[in-house]
Design a protein around this motif. Structure first.
Motif, PDB file in Angstrom:
ATOM      1  N   MET A   1       0.830  -1.126   0.048  1.00 38.38           N
ATOM      2  CA  MET A   1      -0.114   0.045  -0.027  1.00 38.38           C
ATOM      3  C   MET A   1       0.897   1.279   0.019  1.00 38.38           C
ATOM      4  SD  MET A   1      -2.811   1.145   2.813  1.00 38.38           S
ATOM      5  CE  MET A   1      -1.586   1.124   4.182  1.00 38.38           C
ATOM      6  N   SER A   2       0.549   2.393  -0.934  1.00 33.98           N
ATOM      7  CA  SER A   2       1.426   3.440  -0.926  1.00 33.98           C
ATOM      8  C   SER A   2       0.358   4.421  -0.820  1.00 33.98           C
ATOM      9  CB  SER A   2       1.946   3.749  -2.037  1.00 33.98           C
ATOM     10  OG  SER A   2       1.170   3.699  -3.161  1.00 33.98           O
ATOM     11  N   HIS A   3       0.835   5.890  -0.449  1.00 32.82           N
ATOM     12  CA  HIS A   3       0.072   6.954  -0.140  1.00 32.82           C
ATOM     13  C   HIS A   3       0.002   7.938  -1.433  1.00 32.82           C
ATOM     14  CE1 HIS A   3      -0.028   5.465   4.193  1.00 32.82           C
ATOM     15  NE2 HIS A   3       1.358   5.339   4.024  1.00 32.82           N
ATOM     16  N   PRO A   4      -1.092   8.777  -1.283  1.00 31.83           N
ATOM     17  CA  PRO A   4      -1.082   9.600  -2.445  1.00 31.83           C
ATOM     18  C   PRO A   4      -0.085  10.636  -2.656  1.00 31.83           C
ATOM     19  CG  PRO A   4      -3.026  10.060  -0.657  1.00 31.83           C
ATOM     20  CD  PRO A   4      -2.294   8.820  -0.395  1.00 31.83           C
ATOM     21  N   VAL A   5       0.104  11.385  -3.499  1.00 30.21           N
ATOM     22  CA  VAL A   5       1.042  12.772  -3.639  1.00 30.21           C
ATOM     23  C   VAL A   5       0.144  13.810  -3.017  1.00 30.21           C
ATOM     24  CG1 VAL A   5       2.437  14.041  -5.233  1.00 30.21           C
ATOM     25  CG2 VAL A   5       2.446  11.543  -5.290  1.00 30.21           C
ATOM     26  N   VAL A   6       0.894  14.539  -2.377  1.00 34.06           N
ATOM     27  CA  VAL A   6       0.360  15.696  -1.437  1.00 34.06           C
ATOM     28  C   VAL A   6       0.728  16.948  -1.748  1.00 34.06           C
ATOM     29  CG1 VAL A   6      -0.749  16.582   0.598  1.00 34.06           C
ATOM     30  CG2 VAL A   6      -0.861  14.091   0.334  1.00 34.06           C
ATOM     31  N   ASN A   7      -0.095  17.994  -2.355  1.00 33.14           N
ATOM     32  CA  ASN A   7       0.546  19.368  -2.420  1.00 33.14           C
ATOM     33  C   ASN A   7      -0.579  20.218  -1.704  1.00 33.14           C
ATOM     34  OD1 ASN A   7       2.496  18.895  -4.430  1.00 33.14           O
ATOM     35  ND2 ASN A   7       0.765  18.232  -5.777  1.00 33.14           N
ATOM     36  N   ILE A   8      -0.013  21.219  -0.849  1.00 28.81           N
ATOM     37  CA  ILE A   8      -0.670  22.188   0.054  1.00 28.81           C
ATOM     38  C   ILE A   8      -0.676  23.332  -0.563  1.00 28.81           C
ATOM     39  CG2 ILE A   8      -1.367  23.140   2.148  1.00 28.81           C
ATOM     40  CD1 ILE A   8      -0.350  20.254   3.120  1.00 28.81           C
ATOM     41  N   GLY A   9      -1.770  24.276  -0.783  1.00 29.52           N
ATOM     42  CA  GLY A   9      -1.733  25.617  -0.947  1.00 29.52           C
ATOM     43  C   GLY A   9      -2.603  26.363   0.097  1.00 29.52           C
ATOM     44  N   THR A  27      -3.781   4.724  -0.402  1.00 28.09           N
ATOM     45  CA  THR A  27      -4.655   4.801   0.737  1.00 28.09           C
ATOM     46  C   THR A  27      -4.129   6.092   1.397  1.00 28.09           C
ATOM     47  OG1 THR A  27      -5.228   2.474   0.987  1.00 28.09           O
ATOM     48  CG2 THR A  27      -5.434   3.892   2.924  1.00 28.09           C
ATOM     49  N   GLU A  28      -5.267   7.064   1.823  1.00 30.02           N
ATOM     50  CA  GLU A  28      -5.130   7.825   2.902  1.00 30.02           C
ATOM     51  C   GLU A  28      -5.556   7.652   4.178  1.00 30.02           C
ATOM     52  OE1 GLU A  28      -3.351  10.656   2.529  1.00 30.02           O
ATOM     53  OE2 GLU A  28      -4.211  11.931   4.196  1.00 30.02           O
ATOM     54  N   LEU A  29      -4.643   7.185   5.052  1.00 34.13           N
ATOM     55  CA  LEU A  29      -4.939   6.301   6.328  1.00 34.13           C
ATOM     56  C   LEU A  29      -5.859   7.188   6.959  1.00 34.13           C
ATOM     57  CD1 LEU A  29      -1.576   4.979   7.277  1.00 34.13           C
ATOM     58  CD2 LEU A  29      -3.399   3.718   6.087  1.00 34.13           C
ATOM     59  N   GLY A  30      -6.971   6.254   7.852  1.00 29.92           N
ATOM     60  CA  GLY A  30      -7.773   6.920   8.764  1.00 29.92           C
ATOM     61  C   GLY A  30      -7.321   8.140   9.659  1.00 29.92           C
ATOM     62  N   HIS A  31      -7.981   9.275   9.746  1.00 26.61           N
ATOM     63  CA  HIS A  31      -7.687  10.393  10.267  1.00 26.61           C
ATOM     64  C   HIS A  31      -8.897  11.258  10.894  1.00 26.61           C
ATOM     65  CE1 HIS A  31      -7.409  11.735   6.277  1.00 26.61           C
ATOM     66  NE2 HIS A  31      -7.456  12.968   6.514  1.00 26.61           N
ATOM     67  N   THR A  32      -8.469  12.208  11.530  1.00 30.38           N
ATOM     68  CA  THR A  32      -9.919  13.238  11.657  1.00 30.38           C
ATOM     69  C   THR A  32      -9.316  14.751  11.585  1.00 30.38           C
ATOM     70  OG1 THR A  32      -9.378  13.325  14.159  1.00 30.38           O
ATOM     71  CG2 THR A  32     -10.732  11.809  13.671  1.00 30.38           C
ATOM     72  N   HIS A  33     -10.145  15.540  11.508  1.00 29.28           N
ATOM     73  CA  HIS A  33      -9.999  17.093  11.442  1.00 29.28           C
ATOM     74  C   HIS A  33     -10.739  17.779  12.347  1.00 29.28           C
ATOM     75  CE1 HIS A  33      -7.931  16.632   7.392  1.00 29.28           C
ATOM     76  NE2 HIS A  33      -8.851  15.626   7.076  1.00 29.28           N
ATOM     77  N   SER A  45     -12.094   6.914  -9.325  1.00 31.58           N
ATOM     78  CA  SER A  45     -13.371   6.569  -8.083  1.00 31.58           C
ATOM     79  C   SER A  45     -12.502   6.298  -6.960  1.00 31.58           C
ATOM     80  CB  SER A  45     -14.127   5.249  -8.584  1.00 31.58           C
ATOM     81  OG  SER A  45     -13.396   4.421  -8.945  1.00 31.58           O
ATOM     82  N   VAL A  46     -12.905   6.543  -5.774  1.00 29.65           N
ATOM     83  CA  VAL A  46     -12.551   6.041  -4.326  1.00 29.65           C
ATOM     84  C   VAL A  46     -13.601   5.529  -3.502  1.00 29.65           C
ATOM     85  CG1 VAL A  46     -10.882   8.074  -4.350  1.00 29.65           C
ATOM     86  CG2 VAL A  46     -13.061   8.451  -3.447  1.00 29.65           C
ATOM     87  N   LYS A  47     -13.031   4.706  -2.563  1.00 33.08           N
ATOM     88  CA  LYS A  47     -13.991   4.316  -1.321  1.00 33.08           C
ATOM     89  C   LYS A  47     -13.575   5.015  -0.198  1.00 33.08           C
ATOM     90  CE  LYS A  47     -12.631   0.582   1.020  1.00 33.08           C
ATOM     91  NZ  LYS A  47     -12.325  -0.730   1.392  1.00 33.08           N
ATOM     92  N   VAL A  48     -14.536   5.699   0.435  1.00 32.70           N
ATOM     93  CA  VAL A  48     -14.364   6.490   1.565  1.00 32.70           C
ATOM     94  C   VAL A  48     -15.084   5.854   2.624  1.00 32.70           C
ATOM     95  CG1 VAL A  48     -14.759   8.819   2.492  1.00 32.70           C
ATOM     96  CG2 VAL A  48     -14.330   8.614   0.227  1.00 32.70           C
ATOM     97  N   THR A  49     -14.296   5.687   3.636  1.00 35.82           N
ATOM     98  CA  THR A  49     -14.821   5.011   5.087  1.00 35.82           C
ATOM     99  C   THR A  49     -14.697   6.240   6.214  1.00 35.82           C
ATOM    100  OG1 THR A  49     -13.743   2.903   4.184  1.00 35.82           O
ATOM    101  CG2 THR A  49     -14.686   3.386   6.697  1.00 35.82           C
ATOM    102  N   VAL A  50     -16.057   6.255   6.648  1.00 35.78           N
ATOM    103  CA  VAL A  50     -16.285   7.443   7.771  1.00 35.78           C
ATOM    104  C   VAL A  50     -16.845   6.482   8.792  1.00 35.78           C
ATOM    105  CG1 VAL A  50     -17.292   9.341   8.276  1.00 35.78           C
ATOM    106  CG2 VAL A  50     -16.515   9.135   6.152  1.00 35.78           C
ATOM    107  N   GLU A  51     -16.141   6.675  10.035  1.00 37.28           N
ATOM    108  CA  GLU A  51     -16.694   6.011  11.137  1.00 37.28           C
ATOM    109  C   GLU A  51     -17.168   4.626  10.940  1.00 37.28           C
ATOM    110  OE1 GLU A  51     -16.991   7.635  14.539  1.00 37.28           O
ATOM    111  OE2 GLU A  51     -15.347   8.717  13.619  1.00 37.28           O
ATOM    112  N   LEU A  73      -9.693   7.347   2.718  1.00 35.91           N
ATOM    113  CA  LEU A  73      -9.781   7.130   1.476  1.00 35.91           C
ATOM    114  C   LEU A  73      -8.818   6.277   0.699  1.00 35.91           C
ATOM    115  CD1 LEU A  73     -10.080  10.361   2.515  1.00 35.91           C
ATOM    116  CD2 LEU A  73     -10.465  10.666  -0.139  1.00 35.91           C
ATOM    117  N   VAL A  74      -9.557   5.256  -0.280  1.00 34.66           N
ATOM    118  CA  VAL A  74      -8.674   4.392  -1.018  1.00 34.66           C
ATOM    119  C   VAL A  74      -8.955   4.506  -2.223  1.00 34.66           C
ATOM    120  CG1 VAL A  74      -8.210   1.873  -1.186  1.00 34.66           C
ATOM    121  CG2 VAL A  74      -8.927   2.911   0.799  1.00 34.66           C
TER     122      VAL A  74
END
Length: 79
Positions: A1-9, A27-33, A45-51, A73-74
């Motif tokens: 499993m690898s992680h997405p490439v991320v850019n922040i602006g 996969t963007e591993l499980g996290h909260t904000h 397409s992505v699978k999003v798992t929330v709670e 997100l996967v």
């Protein structure tokens, strides 16, 4: 499993985080904000798992995620 490439602006105190899922299964591993946020699915397409609840989304789609909810997100396809 690898992680997405991320850019922040940032523009006018609005943060934008771009994620590029290169391979199916990335996969963007499980996290909260501590804030609600929108995720724009621009392609693919992505699978999003929330709670623990899984939902599949196909682009184009806006995905709304409530604050303090564990979410992951996967990628379901390459690119």
């Amino acid at each position: 499993m690898s992680h997405p490439v991320v850019n922040i602006g940032c523009v006018a105190n609005l943060f934008s985080r771009q994620m590029h899922f290169e391979k199916k299964g990335d996969t963007e591993l499980g996290h909260t904000h501590p804030f609600d946020h929108l995720t724009l699915l621009a392609a693919g397409s992505v699978k999003v798992t929330v709670e623990g609840k899984e939902t599949v989304f196909k682009a184009p789609h806006m995905i709304y995620i409530h604050k303090d909810k564990i979410h992951e997100l996967v990628a379901l396809e390459d690119n």
